[in-house]
Design an enzyme around this catalytic site. Structure first.
Site, short mmCIF file in Angstrom:
data_model
loop_
_atom_site.label_atom_id
_atom_site.label_comp_id
_atom_site.label_asym_id
_atom_site.label_seq_id
_atom_site.Cartn_x
_atom_site.Cartn_y
_atom_site.Cartn_z
N ASN A 54 -3.35 -14.75 11.62
CA ASN A 54 -2.69 -15.96 12.65
C ASN A 54 -3.69 -16.18 13.87
OD1 ASN A 54 0.20 -17.07 12.08
ND2 ASN A 54 0.11 -14.90 11.24
N SER B 192 -1.48 -3.53 10.37
CA SER B 192 -1.27 -4.52 9.26
C SER B 192 0.02 -5.25 9.59
CB SER B 192 -0.92 -3.77 7.85
OG SER B 192 -1.94 -2.96 7.76
N LYS C 263 -3.23 -10.44 12.83
CA LYS C 263 -4.74 -10.97 12.81
C LYS C 263 -5.11 -12.27 12.10
CE LYS C 263 -6.00 -7.15 10.41
NZ LYS C 263 -4.23 -6.77 10.44
N CYS D 67 0.60 -7.59 11.94
CA CYS D 67 0.67 -7.78 13.27
C CYS D 67 0.00 -8.73 13.67
CB CYS D 67 0.39 -6.46 14.06
SG CYS D 67 1.64 -5.19 13.60
N TYR E 76 -1.51 -3.55 -6.98
CA TYR E 76 -1.38 -4.39 -5.77
C TYR E 76 -2.25 -4.16 -4.70
CZ TYR E 76 1.27 -7.10 -2.52
OH TYR E 76 1.62 -8.11 -1.59
N GLY E 77 -2.74 -5.43 -4.00
CA GLY E 77 -3.40 -5.42 -2.79
C GLY E 77 -4.49 -4.21 -2.50
N LYS F 237 -9.62 -2.20 1.39
CA LYS F 237 -9.60 -1.13 2.34
C LYS F 237 -10.26 0.04 1.96
CE LYS F 237 -7.24 -3.62 4.91
NZ LYS F 237 -5.85 -3.98 5.23
N ASP G 87 -9.54 -9.74 8.77
CA ASP G 87 -9.01 -8.41 8.50
C ASP G 87 -9.97 -7.37 8.64
OD1 ASP G 87 -6.77 -7.07 7.32
OD2 ASP G 87 -7.88 -6.51 5.69
N ASN H 280 -0.94 -17.80 22.29
CA ASN H 280 -1.77 -16.54 22.53
C ASN H 280 -3.23 -17.03 23.11
OD1 ASN H 280 0.25 -14.95 21.66
ND2 ASN H 280 -0.69 -14.78 19.44
N ARG I 1 1.98 -12.36 -0.39
CA ARG I 1 0.59 -12.66 -0.20
C ARG I 1 0.17 -13.75 -0.67
NH1 ARG I 1 -1.66 -8.73 3.84
NH2 ARG I 1 -0.33 -7.21 4.32
N GLY J 87 0.09 -20.09 18.58
CA GLY J 87 -0.98 -20.88 19.00
C GLY J 87 -1.14 -20.48 20.77
N HIS K 154 -10.76 -2.51 11.39
CA HIS K 154 -9.76 -3.46 10.63
C HIS K 154 -9.46 -4.57 11.80
CE1 HIS K 154 -5.17 -3.51 9.55
NE2 HIS K 154 -6.10 -4.18 8.58
N ARG L 170 2.43 -3.90 17.83
CA ARG L 170 3.62 -4.35 17.60
C ARG L 170 4.51 -3.70 18.46
NH1 ARG L 170 6.46 -8.09 13.94
NH2 ARG L 170 4.37 -8.55 12.81
N ARG M 238 0.72 -1.14 0.05
CA ARG M 238 -0.10 0.08 -0.09
C ARG M 238 0.97 1.07 0.12
NH1 ARG M 238 -1.76 0.97 4.51
NH2 ARG M 238 -1.17 -0.96 5.61
N ASN N 148 6.13 -8.61 2.12
CA ASN N 148 4.90 -8.41 1.91
C ASN N 148 4.17 -9.27 0.90
OD1 ASN N 148 2.25 -6.91 2.77
ND2 ASN N 148 2.53 -5.75 0.96
P1 GTP Z 1 -2.69 -7.68 7.42
O1 GTP Z 1 -3.13 -8.77 6.23
O2 GTP Z 1 -1.60 -6.98 6.85
O3 GTP Z 1 -3.66 -6.72 7.85
O4 GTP Z 1 -2.09 -8.33 8.65
P2 GTP Z 1 -2.30 -9.46 9.57
O5 GTP Z 1 -2.61 -8.84 10.90
O6 GTP Z 1 -3.37 -10.41 9.22
O7 GTP Z 1 -0.92 -10.07 10.24
P3 GTP Z 1 -0.58 -11.69 10.11
O8 GTP Z 1 -1.44 -12.51 10.75
O9 GTP Z 1 -0.48 -12.22 8.72
O10 GTP Z 1 0.97 -11.62 10.53
C1 GTP Z 1 1.91 -10.75 10.04
C2 GTP Z 1 3.38 -11.37 10.82
O11 GTP Z 1 3.40 -11.49 12.06
C3 GTP Z 1 3.74 -12.82 10.04
O12 GTP Z 1 4.95 -12.80 9.49
C4 GTP Z 1 3.61 -13.65 11.34
O13 GTP Z 1 4.20 -14.67 11.54
C5 GTP Z 1 3.69 -12.75 12.49
N1 GTP Z 1 2.94 -12.89 13.66
C6 GTP Z 1 1.55 -13.26 13.73
N2 GTP Z 1 1.48 -13.70 15.00
C7 GTP Z 1 2.43 -13.46 15.78
C8 GTP Z 1 2.63 -13.73 17.08
O14 GTP Z 1 1.85 -14.03 18.00
N3 GTP Z 1 4.01 -13.59 17.62
C9 GTP Z 1 4.96 -13.23 16.71
N4 GTP Z 1 6.18 -13.23 17.35
N5 GTP Z 1 4.80 -12.86 15.32
C10 GTP Z 1 3.56 -12.93 14.97
C1 SPV Z 2 -3.00 -4.63 5.06
O1 SPV Z 2 -2.28 -3.94 4.63
O2 SPV Z 2 -3.58 -4.33 6.34
C2 SPV Z 2 -3.63 -5.68 4.31
C3 SPV Z 2 -3.10 -5.76 2.96
O3 SPV Z 2 -4.50 -6.28 4.81
S1 SPV Z 2 -3.72 -4.83 1.94
O4 SPV Z 2 -5.00 -5.61 1.25
O5 SPV Z 2 -2.52 -4.61 0.95
O6 SPV Z 2 -4.16 -3.42 2.52
MN MN Z 3 -5.32 -5.51 6.97
#
Ligand code: GTP
Ligand code: SPV
Ligand code: MN
Length: 595
Positions: free
Chosen positions: A265, A259, A263, A261, A208-209, A217, A286, A501, A374, A499, A237, A405, A80, A372
């Site tokens: 996972n 983003s 979600k 951080c 992109y995205g 978004k 998301d 968490n 995906r 896990g 979000h 984070r 983005r 980034n």
């Molecule tokens: P967007 O799609 O950008 O909105 O991101 P998101 O919030 O869905 O993030 P996502 O779950 O994809 O995690 C992003 C990164 O953070 C990945 O590289 C994960 O491996 C890492 N991550 C996720 N959960 C944890 C956690 O509990 N601890 C750590 N250390 N890293 C984590």
């Molecule tokens: C984010 O950046 O928070 C995402 C990926 O979820 S994007 O669709 O590119 O915004």
């Molecule tokens: Mn997002």
């Protein structure tokens, strides 16, 4: 798939409508060779895929990945672009200091000069989509016009796209108009413009995205947050998850993290072996739309139907569900390849041979997969997709979690005393920047409610709107702040995350049920190490103490900084924020004088 020459185009409408009118105007402006109305069928997706493969824009993968393809975006177009993203309202004050702004007339003129003739030699795709279950009163429709077949394939996986959405649009008068062209991918001719008062979006120069998949978004957050303010709901979000405890009680939880951080996972979390009987199912990863119900609870839907998830870091031990989910019918973007053409990214076993640019992998030139990179995949592929995601009325929330984070300061978890305090916790989120947006990575910045890049109006008004929504809730969700990302002196994460968490979520849900303990601190209620279910977790007591510590001096500095931050939004900030900050600083003073 039928794409008709422009002079023979005919929409599936029987009589001229706003949509036909708009499509003709855009066709006249952009001068495509053909116009194609998307119906969302598998045959259509197959035809688009074949055309992209023939053009060399998509690549096939190893036979172990049926229906999967690799797309490489232009190396200058991988995230983005917040500095090129604008909210164009009549009054600049309404967009707020949190948004870049242009007067609407000027923004339209600038964009229309870019769009003029930009689709010569290309096909214009009309992409009708519905954000949310097709029969949901909370769902909202839009139409994206794009010249990118890659965008069409993504929109088909991410939204309810095609004939059903078009039928709903035909019935309703309102839909969001999103006009998109990849243009020539020149970063100097790239803008993402939003016109919330007109329910429209114009995006040029990126494929992109979040820049290009306009349902996500641009519509479901920036435009929807504006509509939600007017209509009394919230567009956030947030992931949305169902958690069932060993007694069989299910709670729904929404969580906002910036983003990249965590979600996706958290939304797909697999309980650790030492927590038998717990299950976690995904509603969304998301975006969540939250509506106060007549029962005084807050009800949530996921407007999306798929995931555009971060690939790096995803593996069988961090997130087996996601790892398994992307083994079929997945569109990979900017990942690396192994010698035998399996998708590869940092965190997986095996060896990369080709990097995300398509060059032989050379460690000196940076990571093999783009940070980034995906995967785009339908939610139907998720082995733990929750059936409730299809419920028209959504699910009632027991808790809302905010997080960032942060290598220091913010503890593992803390509970708000009440809704007002919860809104303050959300508005206080700060987080280290990630590769999800262009620019420096790892820089701490304020990201209130994880919405800094996505709130379509003035943050002061937005926080006040959160307060107003809370006033309508006789039974509001409890609010929490978490931080999985504290680091030790060597830069290593202290908390194992992923896990594990669930231990924090379990404490949260036991709090909601009135069964778990907490102590009052100046920043909120927190568990003692004994309150957290840590059985079977190999972590030393000193680390837990550190994760739950509240340093009075550091927190006083944090609150002073927050006060400055909120002052920069002027008098639209809820007065309660200032009162609560004063209260916290007073308590911190008392705490350090006792020490
Ligand atoms: P967007 O799609 O950008 O909105 O991101 P998101 O919030 O869905 O993030 P996502 O779950 O994809 O995690 C992003 C990164 O953070 C990945 O590289 C994960 O491996 C890492 N991550 C996720 N959960 C944890 C956690 O509990 N601890 C750590 N250390 N890293 C984590
Ligand atoms: C984010 O950046 O928070 C995402 C990926 O979820 S994007 O669709 O590119 O915004
Ligand atoms: Mn997002």
């Amino acid at each position: 798939m039928s794409s008709l020459p422009v002079n023979q185009q005919s929409s599936p409408f029987n009589s001229p409508t706003d949509l036909d009118q708009w499509v003709s105007e855009v066709t006249a402006l952009t001068e495509p060779t053909a116009v194609h109305w998307c119906d969302g069928t598998a045959e259509e997706a197959q035809a688009l895929t074949s055309a992209l493969l023939a053009a060399g824009d998509l690549e096939t993968l190893h036979a172990d990945y049926p229906g999967c393809h690799l797309y490489r975006s232009h190396p200058n177009d991988v995230a983005r672009v917040e500095h090129l993203t604008f909210v164009c309202t009549q009054s600049q004050a309404d967009a707020g200091p949190n948004n870049h702004w242009l007067p609407p007339a000027e923004a339209h003129a600038r964009m229309d000069s870019l769009f003029k003739g930009c689709m010569r030699g290309r096909t214009l795709y009309v992409v009708p989509y519905c954000m949310g279950p097709i029969d949901s009163p909370f769902a909202r429709c839009g139409v994206e016009i794009t010249d990118s077949p890659y965008v069409v394939l993504n929109m088909r996986l991410m939204t309810r796209m095609g004939a059903a959405a078009l039928n709903r649009i035909r019935r309703e008068s309102k839909f969001v108009r999103g006009l998109h062209s990849t243009g020539d991918l020149d970063p100097d001719r790239r803008f993402i413009m939003h016109f919330p008062e007109e329910l429209s979006i114009k995006s040029f120069g990126s494929g992109y995205g979040g820049n290009a998949l306009l349902g996500k978004k641009c519509h479901a957050l920036r435009i929807a947050s504006w509509q939600a303010r007017d209509e009394g709901w919230l567009a956030e979000h947030m992931l949305l998850v169902a958690i069932t405890n060993p007694a069989g009680e299910t709670h729904y939880v929404a969580a906002a993290f910036p983003s990249a951080c965590g979600k996706t996972n958290l939304a797909m979390l697999i309980p650790p072996a030492s927590m038998p009987g717990w299950t976690v199912r995904t509603l969304g990863d998301d975006i969540a739309w939250l509506h106060p119900g007549t029962d005084g609870r807050l009800w949530a839907i996921n407007p999306e139907a798929g995931y555009f998830g971060v690939a790096p870091g995803t593996n069988a031990s961090s997130n087996r569900n996601a790892h398994d989910m992307v083994r079929s019918d997945t569109l990979f973007t900017n990942v690396a390849l192994t010698e035998d053409r399996k998708p590869w990214w940092e965190g997986l076993e095996g060896t990369p041979a080709i990097d995300w640019r398509g060059q032989p992998y050379d460690a000196e030139k940076g990571p093999a997969a783009h940070p980034n990179a995906r995967f785009t995949v339908s939610a139907l592929n998720n082995p733990v997709y929750a059936n409730e995601a299809h419920q028209a009325g959504g699910v009632p929330l027991s808790a809302i979690i905010f997080g960032g984070r942060r290598r220091s300061l913010a503890p593992l978890v803390c509970e708000a005393a009440d809704w007002t305090h919860g809104v303050l916790l959300g508005a206080s989120v700060a987080s280290e920047t990630t590769a999800a947006a262009t620019g420096a990575v790892g820089v701490l910045r304020r990201d209130p409610m994880a919405m800094k890049p996505f709130c379509g109006y003035h943050f002061g008004d937005y926080w006040q709107h959160w307060m107003n929504v809370g006033a309508k809730l006789a039974n509001p969700p409890r609010v929490y702040h978490v931080n999985w990302f504290r680091r030790d002196a060597n830069g290593r994460f202290i908390w194992p995350g992923f896990g594990e968490n669930l231990r924090v979520l379990a404490w949260i849900l036991e709090r909601v049920a009135g069964r778990a303990g907490a102590i009052e601190t100046p920043i909120g209620r927190m568990p003692t190490p004994d309150d957290l279910p840590l059985e079977g977790l190999p972590i030393d007591p000193a680390s837990i103490e550190e994760l739950l510590a509240v340093d009075a001096d550091d927190w006083r500095a944090e609150f002073e900084d927050l006060r400055r931050e909120f002052n920069s939004y002027g008098d639209r900030v809820p007065a309660e924020f200032h009162a609560r900050i004063d209260m916290a600083i007073t308590r911190l003073g008392a705490q350090s004088s006792q020490a």
